[in-house]
Design an enzyme around this catalytic site. Structure first.
Site, PDB file in Angstrom:
ATOM      1  N   ASP A 195     -30.612   6.852 -29.609  1.00 60.16           N
ATOM      2  CA  ASP A 195     -31.897   7.266 -29.045  1.00 60.16           C
ATOM      3  C   ASP A 195     -31.816   7.114 -27.527  1.00 60.16           C
ATOM      4  O   ASP A 195     -31.578   6.011 -27.021  1.00 60.16           O
ATOM      5  CB  ASP A 195     -33.024   6.406 -29.618  1.00 60.16           C
ATOM      6  N   LYS A 228     -33.513   7.051 -23.934  1.00 54.46           N
ATOM      7  CA  LYS A 228     -34.800   6.772 -23.326  1.00 54.46           C
ATOM      8  C   LYS A 228     -34.678   6.773 -21.802  1.00 54.46           C
ATOM      9  O   LYS A 228     -33.607   6.511 -21.253  1.00 54.46           O
ATOM     10  CB  LYS A 228     -35.340   5.404 -23.786  1.00 54.46           C
ATOM     11  N   ASP A 253     -32.267  12.070 -31.785  1.00 56.40           N
ATOM     12  CA  ASP A 253     -31.641  12.527 -30.539  1.00 56.40           C
ATOM     13  C   ASP A 253     -30.179  12.834 -30.726  1.00 56.40           C
ATOM     14  O   ASP A 253     -29.687  13.882 -30.284  1.00 56.40           O
ATOM     15  CB  ASP A 253     -31.801  11.456 -29.443  1.00 56.40           C
TER      16      ASP A 253
END
Length: 339
Positions: A258, A260, A245
């Site tokens: 990352d 989420k 990411d």
């Protein structure tokens, strides 16, 4: 103490006389005069139970000993099988402990000169058709416990929404995540927007992403020196790939980040399930990928919420990253054993 007075006549003279009685005298008198109650044991056949009473009240010691009782139990029930204490299971280790870091690369101590972040697109047409992704490997090596809870959650959602409703729900979650990542990519590739405090107002993003962007706004204030966004990383020696990411500095530390989304709060790193393994896999691949001239030893998992409530940021330091890397190698071995 009770006092009774009575009068005696001696001729024509009255002589009073007092007598003192205690309460116990009255109790005795009462018992003598009250009707006798039947005992609840009057109907018991005393002769029938006389032997039992004698055996209980007798002071005679039984001739049985612990040894004789044990022998009797062995004859009736069989010999006692003593359970063995469970042996301590040693933690599993990978068959081949492939290094996480790249000794040929140094860890950057300072921020490099500003430049556009890398974005290497995934191209399956160039000799990568058989290279499995990190997501696929983790999905196919779930533990029985993980599968059980995942299936139970799915059944509950289908019971509540129906088959069609659950399908639409899953599609909406996927679409919202995609819109969020797209809006975030625009922010991370724009230095001016990244420095803006009011990110949700400064960027015209779709309504579906505004809550998520607001949720991570306080996290983005500490993100600097973005090195990669939605960029492919590949570990040639271990034969896997993934799309990271973001690679950037968070509070001065270079991290694989990352992003989420979640409908439920996840305030602890343990709430993110296999996400730390995913981050470790991406970092290990990046460290071995020739497209990147630096290496990363730390990770960051950011959980954003649609209602705009502050996101949770879970940092993974180098020591913890090393442990997750070992677990990732175990999952990778399991995947290869599946064929």
């Amino acid at each position: 103490m009770f006092v009774l007075s009575r009068v005696l006549f001696a001729g024509s003279v009255m002589v009073p006389e007092c007598t003192s009685l205690t309460a116990c005298h009255f109790s005795a008198v009462h018992r003598l005069t009250s009707p006798r109650r039947n005992s609840p044991y009057s109907s018991v056949d005393s002769e029938r139970y006389s032997s039992l009473v004698k055996s209980v009240m007798s002071s005679k010691v039984s001739s049985q000993t612990p040894e004789s009782l044990q022998a009797e139990d062995d004859q009736v029930y069989g010999p006692v099988v003593k359970a063995q204490m469970p042996s301590r299971t040693e933690p599993r280790v990978p068959k081949t402990l492939h290094p996480f870091s790249n000794p040929e690369r140094a860890v950057e101590a300072e921020e490099p000169d500003a430049g556009p972040p890398a974005r290497i697109l995934l191209n399956r047409g160039r000799g990568r058709p058989s290279t499995p992704s990190v997501s696929r490997i983790l999905q196919q090596t779930l533990s029985p416990e993980q599968i059980f809870y995942l299936e139970r959650w799915k059944r509950r959602m289908i019971a509540e929404l129906g088959e069609l409703g659950f399908k639409e729900y899953s599609q909406n979650i996927f679409r919202q995540g995609k819109v969020f990542h797209s809006a975030l990519e625009d922010i991370l590739t724009s230095a001016e927007t990244l420095r803006d405090r009011n990110l949700s107002e400064a960027l015209e993003c779709p309504a579906e992403a505004q809550g998520y962007i607001q949720s991570i706004s306080h996290i983005l204030e500490d993100v600097r020196a973005v090195r990669a966004v939605e960029s492919t990383v590949q570990h040639a020696a271990l034969n896997y790939l993934g799309i990271v990411d973001c690679v950037a500095r968070y509070r001065g530390v270079l991290c694989v980040i990352d992003w989420k989304t979640s409908e439920k709060p996840k305030p602890f790193l343990s709430n993110t399930y296999d996400n730390p393994l995913q981050v470790a896999a991406y970092a290990g691949a990046l460290n071995s990928d020739d497209n990147y001239k630096y290496q990363v030893e730390n990770g960051l998992i950011v959980v954003a919420y649609k209602d705009g409530s502050p996101a949770h940021a879970h940092q993974i330091n180098s020591e913890l990253m090393s442990e997750y890397w070992k677990t990732w190698l175990l999952r990778l071995e399991e995947f290869k054993e599946l064929g």
